[in-house]
Enzyme design. Structure first.
Site, short mmCIF file in Angstrom:
data_model
loop_
_atom_site.label_atom_id
_atom_site.label_comp_id
_atom_site.label_asym_id
_atom_site.label_seq_id
_atom_site.Cartn_x
_atom_site.Cartn_y
_atom_site.Cartn_z
N ALA A 74 0.59 -8.27 19.41
CA ALA A 74 1.67 -8.68 18.50
C ALA A 74 3.02 -8.67 19.19
CB ALA A 74 1.68 -7.75 17.29
N LEU A 124 -5.04 -9.49 17.72
CA LEU A 124 -5.63 -9.24 19.04
C LEU A 124 -6.96 -9.96 19.18
CD1 LEU A 124 -4.52 -7.56 21.34
CD2 LEU A 124 -5.74 -5.57 20.43
N GLU A 125 -7.70 -10.05 18.08
CA GLU A 125 -9.01 -10.69 18.09
C GLU A 125 -9.16 -11.43 16.76
OE1 GLU A 125 -11.34 -7.15 18.40
OE2 GLU A 125 -10.99 -6.62 16.29
N HIS A 171 0.82 -1.22 0.00
CA HIS A 171 0.00 0.00 0.00
C HIS A 171 0.86 1.27 0.00
CE1 HIS A 171 -3.75 -2.29 1.71
NE2 HIS A 171 -3.57 -2.50 0.42
C1 BJW Z 1 -3.64 -5.91 16.96
C2 BJW Z 1 -3.11 -5.07 17.89
C3 BJW Z 1 -2.00 -5.55 18.55
C4 BJW Z 1 -4.86 -4.02 17.03
N1 BJW Z 1 -1.55 -6.73 18.26
N2 BJW Z 1 -3.24 -7.09 16.61
C5 BJW Z 1 -16.60 -4.72 -2.00
C6 BJW Z 1 -16.25 -6.01 -1.66
C7 BJW Z 1 -14.91 -6.43 -1.71
C8 BJW Z 1 -13.91 -5.56 -2.08
C9 BJW Z 1 -14.27 -4.27 -2.45
C10 BJW Z 1 -15.60 -3.86 -2.40
N3 BJW Z 1 -15.64 -2.57 -2.78
C11 BJW Z 1 -14.38 -2.16 -3.07
C12 BJW Z 1 -13.53 -3.19 -2.86
C13 BJW Z 1 -12.06 -3.18 -3.02
C14 BJW Z 1 -11.41 -2.32 -1.94
C15 BJW Z 1 -11.79 -2.86 -0.57
O1 BJW Z 1 -11.19 -3.79 -0.06
N4 BJW Z 1 -12.76 -2.24 0.08
C16 BJW Z 1 -13.24 -2.73 1.37
C17 BJW Z 1 -13.49 -1.54 2.30
C18 BJW Z 1 -14.45 -3.60 1.16
N5 BJW Z 1 -9.98 -2.45 -2.15
C19 BJW Z 1 -9.33 -1.64 -2.97
O2 BJW Z 1 -9.86 -0.70 -3.53
C20 BJW Z 1 -7.88 -1.98 -3.21
N6 BJW Z 1 -7.63 -2.06 -4.60
C21 BJW Z 1 -8.17 -3.01 -5.36
O3 BJW Z 1 -8.92 -3.88 -4.90
O4 BJW Z 1 -7.77 -2.93 -6.68
C22 BJW Z 1 -8.28 -3.92 -7.59
C23 BJW Z 1 -7.22 -4.94 -7.91
C24 BJW Z 1 -6.51 -5.56 -6.90
C25 BJW Z 1 -5.56 -6.50 -7.22
C26 BJW Z 1 -5.29 -6.82 -8.51
C27 BJW Z 1 -6.00 -6.19 -9.53
C28 BJW Z 1 -6.97 -5.24 -9.22
C29 BJW Z 1 -6.96 -0.90 -2.63
C30 BJW Z 1 -7.01 -0.89 -1.13
C31 BJW Z 1 -6.16 0.26 -0.59
C32 BJW Z 1 -6.23 0.34 0.93
N7 BJW Z 1 -5.61 1.54 1.34
C33 BJW Z 1 -5.51 1.81 2.78
C34 BJW Z 1 -4.91 3.22 2.96
C35 BJW Z 1 -3.42 3.23 2.62
C36 BJW Z 1 -2.82 4.58 2.80
C37 BJW Z 1 -2.94 5.06 4.22
O5 BJW Z 1 -2.42 4.42 5.16
O6 BJW Z 1 -3.53 6.12 4.42
O7 BJW Z 1 -4.68 0.83 3.42
S1 BJW Z 1 -7.07 1.67 3.66
C38 BJW Z 1 -6.39 0.96 5.12
O8 BJW Z 1 -6.86 -0.40 5.30
C39 BJW Z 1 -4.88 0.86 4.86
C40 BJW Z 1 -4.54 -0.47 5.46
O9 BJW Z 1 -3.33 -0.95 4.92
C41 BJW Z 1 -5.73 -1.30 5.12
C42 BJW Z 1 -5.91 -2.53 5.97
O10 BJW Z 1 -6.13 -2.18 7.32
P1 BJW Z 1 -5.52 -3.13 8.45
O11 BJW Z 1 -4.06 -3.09 8.40
O12 BJW Z 1 -6.16 -4.46 8.39
O13 BJW Z 1 -5.96 -2.31 9.78
P2 BJW Z 1 -7.28 -2.42 10.63
O14 BJW Z 1 -7.33 -1.22 11.51
O15 BJW Z 1 -8.46 -2.70 9.78
O16 BJW Z 1 -7.07 -3.71 11.53
C43 BJW Z 1 -6.09 -3.75 12.55
C44 BJW Z 1 -6.14 -5.14 13.19
O17 BJW Z 1 -5.10 -5.21 14.13
C45 BJW Z 1 -7.46 -5.41 13.95
O18 BJW Z 1 -7.94 -6.70 13.61
C46 BJW Z 1 -7.05 -5.36 15.41
O19 BJW Z 1 -7.77 -6.28 16.23
C47 BJW Z 1 -5.60 -5.77 15.33
N8 BJW Z 1 -4.78 -5.20 16.40
N9 BJW Z 1 -3.89 -3.89 17.92
C48 BJW Z 1 -2.16 -7.50 17.30
N10 BJW Z 1 -1.43 -4.78 19.51
#
Ligand code: BJW
Length: 245
Positions: A225, A208-209, A115
């Site tokens: 983690a 965490l969960e 990302h």
């Molecule tokens: C702990 C802890 C501790 C806490 N110890 N654990 C409908 C259905 C399905 C998909 C789509 C849809 N509509 C659109 C889409 C696609 C879309 C998508 O997924 N949307 C969803 C919202 C449904 N995806 C995209 O658009 C992506 N592109 C794409 O699909 O292109 C098409 C394609 C792909 C591949 C090939 C060809 C074509 C792009 C996604 C870009 C995401 N960008 C972001 C922002 C980045 C820049 C920034 O940082 O500002 O990325 S959004 C945000 O979410 C960020 C993260 O990397 C990403 C994931 O979040 P993450 O890391 O999982 O964080 P959290 O907060 O969600 O979870 C944290 C976890 O940690 C929790 O579970 C806690 O419990 C745990 N935790 N403390 C261990 N101490």
């Protein structure tokens, strides 16, 4: 497929204990803004002042945080693992990079920021990426192209994540897939566990969960983690009676 080849996916949870806020936990990322409102190309076109300020604040905060025990444990694994280790992070912070700089990784290691990286900027016209440690103006001119402007080098919703070919190849060849600190809410990263299972890999989640895809993992290790990752790395590097995963 080689059982010695590992793919690790990390998300915001691995950096939470360093003081980097996660996306979907209580409170969200930034003063009540839904991240969809600041992390899409449409948001950047509509309100570049807001979007650039969002990233300026996060960029400015990054030098004040440091890798935690989980980042360091993965760096130790990268330095000592004899097979291939592909670390794919969804995080735009540089905490993995800093941890690996302290413990240089082995030859079979690669780190992929799928990302993007918040400390870099990209020219909208030429695609040239450059280091960008400071603030960025709403309409920051590009030094690379007269028609370009600079934007954060991150992947917003609706954009294609980086290095997908390398990631898919690593998933297709791995014997062990480990997901750490990610909710499993965002695609395509949420689908990596399925790709690894299709390749015959064993799958482990450390969170965490339970994540949204928790049922797809052979093993779920729940806890912070900073505790669970070092424990898992210790077990992997010192397997009982020679067994590995
Ligand atoms: C702990 C802890 C501790 C806490 N110890 N654990 C409908 C259905 C399905 C998909 C789509 C849809 N509509 C659109 C889409 C696609 C879309 C998508 O997924 N949307 C969803 C919202 C449904 N995806 C995209 O658009 C992506 N592109 C794409 O699909 O292109 C098409 C394609 C792909 C591949 C090939 C060809 C074509 C792009 C996604 C870009 C995401 N960008 C972001 C922002 C980045 C820049 C920034 O940082 O500002 O990325 S959004 C945000 O979410 C960020 C993260 O990397 C990403 C994931 O979040 P993450 O890391 O999982 O964080 P959290 O907060 O969600 O979870 C944290 C976890 O940690 C929790 O579970 C806690 O419990 C745990 N935790 N403390 C261990 N101490």
């Amino acid at each position: 497929m080689s059982t010695d080849d590992i793919v690790i996916l990390t998300g915001a949870g691995i950096s939470a204990e360093s003081g980097v806020p996660t996306f979907r936990d209580a409170g969200g990322l930034w003063e009540g803004h839904r991240f969809e409102d600041v992390a899409t190309p449409e948001a950047f076109a509509r309100d570049p002042v807001l979007v650039q300020r969002f990233y300026d604040l996060r960029r400015a905060a990054l030098p004040t945080v440091h890798p935690n025990a989980a980042h360091r444990a993965l760096a130790e694994l990268a330095a000592r693992w004899p097979g291939r280790l592909t670390l794919v992070t969804q995080n735009v912070d540089d905490l993995h990079d800093r941890a690996h700089a302290e413990a240089p990784p082995g030859a079979g290691f690669e780190l992929i920021h799928m990302h993007g990286e918040i400390m870099k900027a990209r020219c909208t016209a030429s695609g040239v990426v450059m280091d960008w440690p400071g603030p960025m103006a709403a309409h920051e001119p590009s030094p690379h192209h007269p028609a370009g402007r600079m934007r954060p080098h991150v992947v917003w919703f609706g954009e294609i994540p980086l290095e997908m070919d390398r990631i898919e190849a690593a998933l297709a060849a791995c014997g062990l897939f480990v997901s750490i600190g990610t909710s499993g809410a965002v695609w395509p990263a949420a689908g990596f566990v399925r790709a690894a299972r299709a390749a015959g890999a064993r799958t482990v989640e450390i969170n965490l969960e339970p994540s949204m895809g928790t049922h797809l993992f052979d093993e779920s290790r729940l806890g912070p983690a900073s505790v669970e990752v070092p424990r898992w790395v210790d077990e992997l590097l010192s397997p009982p009676q020679g067994a590995r995963a």
